[in-house]
Scaffold this motif. Structure first.
Motif, PDB file in Angstrom:
ATOM      1  N   GLY A 236      14.738  12.039   8.705  1.00  0.00           N
ATOM      2  CA  GLY A 236      14.802  13.186   9.588  1.00  0.00           C
ATOM      3  C   GLY A 236      16.246  13.377  10.010  1.00  0.00           C
ATOM      4  N   PRO A 237      16.589  14.468  10.628  1.00  0.00           N
ATOM      5  CA  PRO A 237      17.977  14.733  11.012  1.00  0.00           C
ATOM      6  C   PRO A 237      18.406  13.948  12.241  1.00  0.00           C
ATOM      7  N   VAL A 238      19.706  13.791  12.403  1.00  0.00           N
ATOM      8  CA  VAL A 238      20.251  13.078  13.552  1.00  0.00           C
ATOM      9  C   VAL A 238      19.764  13.708  14.851  1.00  0.00           C
ATOM     10  N   THR A 239      19.677  15.028  14.861  1.00  0.00           N
ATOM     11  CA  THR A 239      19.299  15.751  16.072  1.00  0.00           C
ATOM     12  C   THR A 239      17.797  15.869  16.256  1.00  0.00           C
ATOM     13  N   ALA A 240      17.005  15.223  15.395  1.00  0.00           N
ATOM     14  CA  ALA A 240      15.542  15.325  15.417  1.00  0.00           C
ATOM     15  C   ALA A 240      15.131  16.770  15.133  1.00  0.00           C
ATOM     16  N   GLY A 241      13.840  17.070  15.235  1.00  0.00           N
ATOM     17  CA  GLY A 241      13.359  18.416  14.955  1.00  0.00           C
ATOM     18  C   GLY A 241      12.449  18.492  13.758  1.00  0.00           C
ATOM     19  N   TRP A 242      12.693  17.633  12.739  1.00  0.00           N
ATOM     20  CA  TRP A 242      11.782  17.593  11.593  1.00  0.00           C
ATOM     21  C   TRP A 242      11.742  16.186  11.005  1.00  0.00           C
ATOM     22  N   LEU A 243      10.701  15.934  10.241  1.00  0.00           N
ATOM     23  CA  LEU A 243      10.541  14.678   9.523  1.00  0.00           C
ATOM     24  C   LEU A 243      10.201  14.985   8.081  1.00  0.00           C
ATOM     25  N   ALA A 244      10.556  14.085   7.171  1.00  0.00           N
ATOM     26  CA  ALA A 244      10.179  14.212   5.768  1.00  0.00           C
ATOM     27  C   ALA A 244       9.579  12.906   5.284  1.00  0.00           C
ATOM     28  N   GLY A 245       8.612  13.016   4.386  1.00  0.00           N
ATOM     29  CA  GLY A 245       7.954  11.843   3.835  1.00  0.00           C
ATOM     30  C   GLY A 245       7.726  12.013   2.350  1.00  0.00           C
ATOM     31  N   PRO A 246       7.656  10.912   1.595  1.00  0.00           N
ATOM     32  CA  PRO A 246       7.472  10.985   0.149  1.00  0.00           C
ATOM     33  C   PRO A 246       6.056  11.423  -0.228  1.00  0.00           C
ATOM     34  N   ARG A 247       5.963  12.153  -1.334  1.00  0.00           N
ATOM     35  CA  ARG A 247       4.650  12.487  -1.869  1.00  0.00           C
ATOM     36  C   ARG A 247       4.196  11.319  -2.733  1.00  0.00           C
ATOM     37  N   LEU A 248       2.997  10.838  -2.513  1.00  0.00           N
ATOM     38  CA  LEU A 248       2.510   9.634  -3.171  1.00  0.00           C
ATOM     39  C   LEU A 248       1.920   9.973  -4.537  1.00  0.00           C
ATOM     40  N   GLY A 249       2.456   9.329  -5.574  1.00  0.00           N
ATOM     41  CA  GLY A 249       1.996   9.567  -6.935  1.00  0.00           C
ATOM     42  C   GLY A 249       1.800   8.266  -7.683  1.00  0.00           C
ATOM     43  N   LYS A 250       2.168   8.259  -8.988  1.00  0.00           N
ATOM     44  CA  LYS A 250       1.902   7.107  -9.849  1.00  0.00           C
ATOM     45  C   LYS A 250       2.653   5.855  -9.408  1.00  0.00           C
ATOM     46  N   VAL A 251       3.904   6.007  -9.023  1.00  0.00           N
ATOM     47  CA  VAL A 251       4.671   4.826  -8.611  1.00  0.00           C
ATOM     48  C   VAL A 251       4.067   4.229  -7.341  1.00  0.00           C
ATOM     49  N   ALA A 252       3.740   5.077  -6.374  1.00  0.00           N
ATOM     50  CA  ALA A 252       3.132   4.599  -5.130  1.00  0.00           C
ATOM     51  C   ALA A 252       1.800   3.910  -5.404  1.00  0.00           C
ATOM     52  N   LYS A 253       1.013   4.473  -6.309  1.00  0.00           N
ATOM     53  CA  LYS A 253      -0.276   3.854  -6.652  1.00  0.00           C
ATOM     54  C   LYS A 253      -0.060   2.503  -7.317  1.00  0.00           C
ATOM     55  N   GLY A 254       0.994   2.396  -8.126  1.00  0.00           N
ATOM     56  CA  GLY A 254       1.288   1.115  -8.750  1.00  0.00           C
ATOM     57  C   GLY A 254       1.626   0.051  -7.731  1.00  0.00           C
ATOM     58  N   VAL A 255       2.386   0.415  -6.706  1.00  0.00           N
ATOM     59  CA  VAL A 255       2.718  -0.517  -5.631  1.00  0.00           C
ATOM     60  C   VAL A 255       1.447  -0.979  -4.920  1.00  0.00           C
ATOM     61  N   TYR A 256       0.622  -0.024  -4.564  1.00  0.00           N
ATOM     62  CA  TYR A 256      -0.635  -0.272  -3.842  1.00  0.00           C
ATOM     63  C   TYR A 256      -1.585  -1.142  -4.667  1.00  0.00           C
ATOM     64  N   ASP A 257      -1.792  -0.768  -5.932  1.00  0.00           N
ATOM     65  CA  ASP A 257      -2.731  -1.505  -6.783  1.00  0.00           C
ATOM     66  C   ASP A 257      -2.263  -2.943  -7.019  1.00  0.00           C
ATOM     67  N   ALA A 258      -0.959  -3.129  -7.165  1.00  0.00           N
ATOM     68  CA  ALA A 258      -0.444  -4.462  -7.428  1.00  0.00           C
ATOM     69  C   ALA A 258      -0.732  -5.423  -6.279  1.00  0.00           C
ATOM     70  N   VAL A 259      -0.548  -4.943  -5.044  1.00  0.00           N
ATOM     71  CA  VAL A 259      -0.821  -5.806  -3.898  1.00  0.00           C
ATOM     72  C   VAL A 259      -2.317  -6.066  -3.766  1.00  0.00           C
ATOM     73  N   SER A 260      -3.120  -5.024  -4.005  1.00  0.00           N
ATOM     74  CA  SER A 260      -4.570  -5.198  -3.930  1.00  0.00           C
ATOM     75  C   SER A 260      -5.058  -6.215  -4.971  1.00  0.00           C
ATOM     76  N   LYS A 261      -4.579  -6.095  -6.204  1.00  0.00           N
ATOM     77  CA  LYS A 261      -5.012  -6.987  -7.282  1.00  0.00           C
ATOM     78  C   LYS A 261      -4.538  -8.421  -7.052  1.00  0.00           C
ATOM     79  N   LYS A 262      -3.401  -8.560  -6.401  1.00  0.00           N
ATOM     80  CA  LYS A 262      -2.872  -9.891  -6.112  1.00  0.00           C
ATOM     81  C   LYS A 262      -3.880 -10.728  -5.328  1.00  0.00           C
ATOM     82  N   TYR A 263      -4.617 -10.071  -4.424  1.00  0.00           N
ATOM     83  CA  TYR A 263      -5.561 -10.774  -3.554  1.00  0.00           C
ATOM     84  C   TYR A 263      -7.018 -10.483  -3.906  1.00  0.00           C
TER      85      TYR A 263
END
Length: 409
Positions: free
Chosen positions: A379-406
């Motif tokens: 977000g900007p130094v002065t605040a006012g807005w926020l931005a976040g990543p759109r979750l796709g294949k890479v994000a799912k890979g991160v998630y699945d890897a931790v889930s499968k680990k346990y």
């Protein structure tokens, strides 16, 4: 706003492809061996687990942490000197010696380390993005949204946002804080121990390494006490559902390679998953069972123009906020492109500041039910807005890897 980061170790998956197919980029795995660090031998502990003044210590005043000899040897191979610990914190951080791809990293459970005073004193490590930095962006970027005033979540937070909480960690700059969300684990339906946060809440990016002493506190300050009231609060009042330590975490390879302190570098891949374990016994209950809820994660959310609204939740810590209370913003998202080759990010109007980083963004999932679709990244130094990543294949890979680990545990 900018980024924040915590502690763990990395092991890259062999054979994972990079380059043209960014979505299949190698994943950086982070492990932390969940050991229990006790008070010094011969000393007594206070009720909250902190060593009393009678606890013995080394000549340097360091807490004596019991770690098996085989682990000591492996840690020594990676340049970790256990004599540099003091009361669970690390005295010396050599930026050139941060672990990046070590086979082992230690994030031992240190009972009582995250006491009310230490939690309350955690700082906001975020750094703002200068709006001028966006002038040369390629790709699709919608007009800057109008600020949306963050609204306080009504106490108790557990009744109104049971999945939300705070991540605490130690960095070279001191004790820091992020926000985070309890998410479902496909390998353990109804019994998840997974927490979703920002990548910069576990790793410093291209010029740093993994943070240390990472712990998650669900429904932090559940009753919404003021800073003055928290001065005398008990640990149970500050952390009514316990303190949960990270014993494994993972972020994207892109964040590790591109993530920067300013300007949003790597922000399109700024997410992480932490697997947690309770500091104290939980009676065999998982984190999800303990808090009574967990959000599903949607890795195929609707296109930005088709999303009616997004709700971002977190604990903003930079002024005018104090980091002790939970807030949220709701707005119709727009698009923000920092790099034409990276996924376009979500952007909403919101006055939350640093400390809210890592907090979950919720929208109607593909099944029409609430689901986590992003997390606060920049977000900007002065605040006012926020931005976040759109979750796709890479994000799912991160998630699945931790889930499968346990999965088998």
């Amino acid at each position: 706003m900018r980024s924040i980061r915590p502690s763990f170790t990395a092991r890259r998956e062999g054979g994972a492809r990079r380059g043209a197919s960014r979505g299949l980029a190698a994943l950086a795995l982070v492990s932390a061996l969940a050991l229990t660090a006790t008070a010094c031998e011969g000393g007594d502990d206070n009720a909250d687990g902190r060593p009393t003044e009678n606890a013995t210590s080394s000549a340097a005043g360091d807490t004596q942490i019991k770690i098996p000899d085989d682990l000591k040897n492996r840690l020594k191979e990676h340049g970790i000197d256990l004599g540099k610990w003091k009361n669970g914190a690390w005295k010396n951080w050599d930026r050139d010696q941060w672990l990046r791809e070590a086979q082992d990293f230690i994030n031992p459970i240190i009972k009582g380390l995250w006491d009310p005073d230490r939690m309350r004193g955690a700082e906001d490590p975020d750094r703002g993005v200068d709006d001028n930095d966006l002038s040369g962006d390629q790709g699709v970027t919608d007009p800057t949204p109008a600020p949306v005033q963050a609204k306080a979540v009504a106490p108790g937070y557990h009744a109104n946002a049971p999945e939300a909480g705070k991540v605490f960690f130690d960095s070279p700059e001191g004790t820091m804080v992020c926000s985070a969300t309890v998410v479902k684990d496909p390998a353990h339906p109804g019994k998840s121990n997974l927490v979703w946060t920002a990548g910069h809440c576990v790793h410093a990016g291209k010029k740093g390494g993994w943070y240390r002493n990472i712990a998650f506190v669900p429904s932090y300050n559940d009753s919404g006490k003021s800073v003055a009231e928290l001065q005398n609060a008990t640990r149970e009042q500050v952390a009514p559902y316990g303190v949960w330590w990270g014993d494994w975490a993972q972020t994207s390879d892109q964040w590790i390679e591109q993530g920067g302190e300013t300007g949003g570098d790597g922000a399109s891949y700024d997410y992480a998953v932490i697997h947690v374990t309770p500091e104290q016994g939980s009676g065999g209950k998982s984190l999800e069972e303990t808090v009574g809820s967990a959000l599903p994660v949607d890795f195929d959310p609707p296109a930005v123009p088709k999303i009616g609204s997004l709700t971002a939740t977190g604990y903003p810590a930079a002024k005018p906020y104090d980091g002790q209370k939970l807030y949220r913003c709701q707005d119709r998202p727009g698009r923000l492109s920092l790099n034409a080759t990276d996924p376009t990010m979500y952007r909403i109007g919101c006055t939350m500041t640093g400390g809210s980083s890592g907090g979950g963004w919720v929208a109607q999932g593909s099944d029409g039910k609430p689901a986590l679709v992003s997390n606060t990244s920049i977000g900007p130094v002065t605040a006012g807005w926020l931005a976040g990543p759109r979750l796709g294949k890479v994000a799912k890979g991160v998630y699945d890897a931790v889930s499968k680990k346990y999965a088998g545990q």
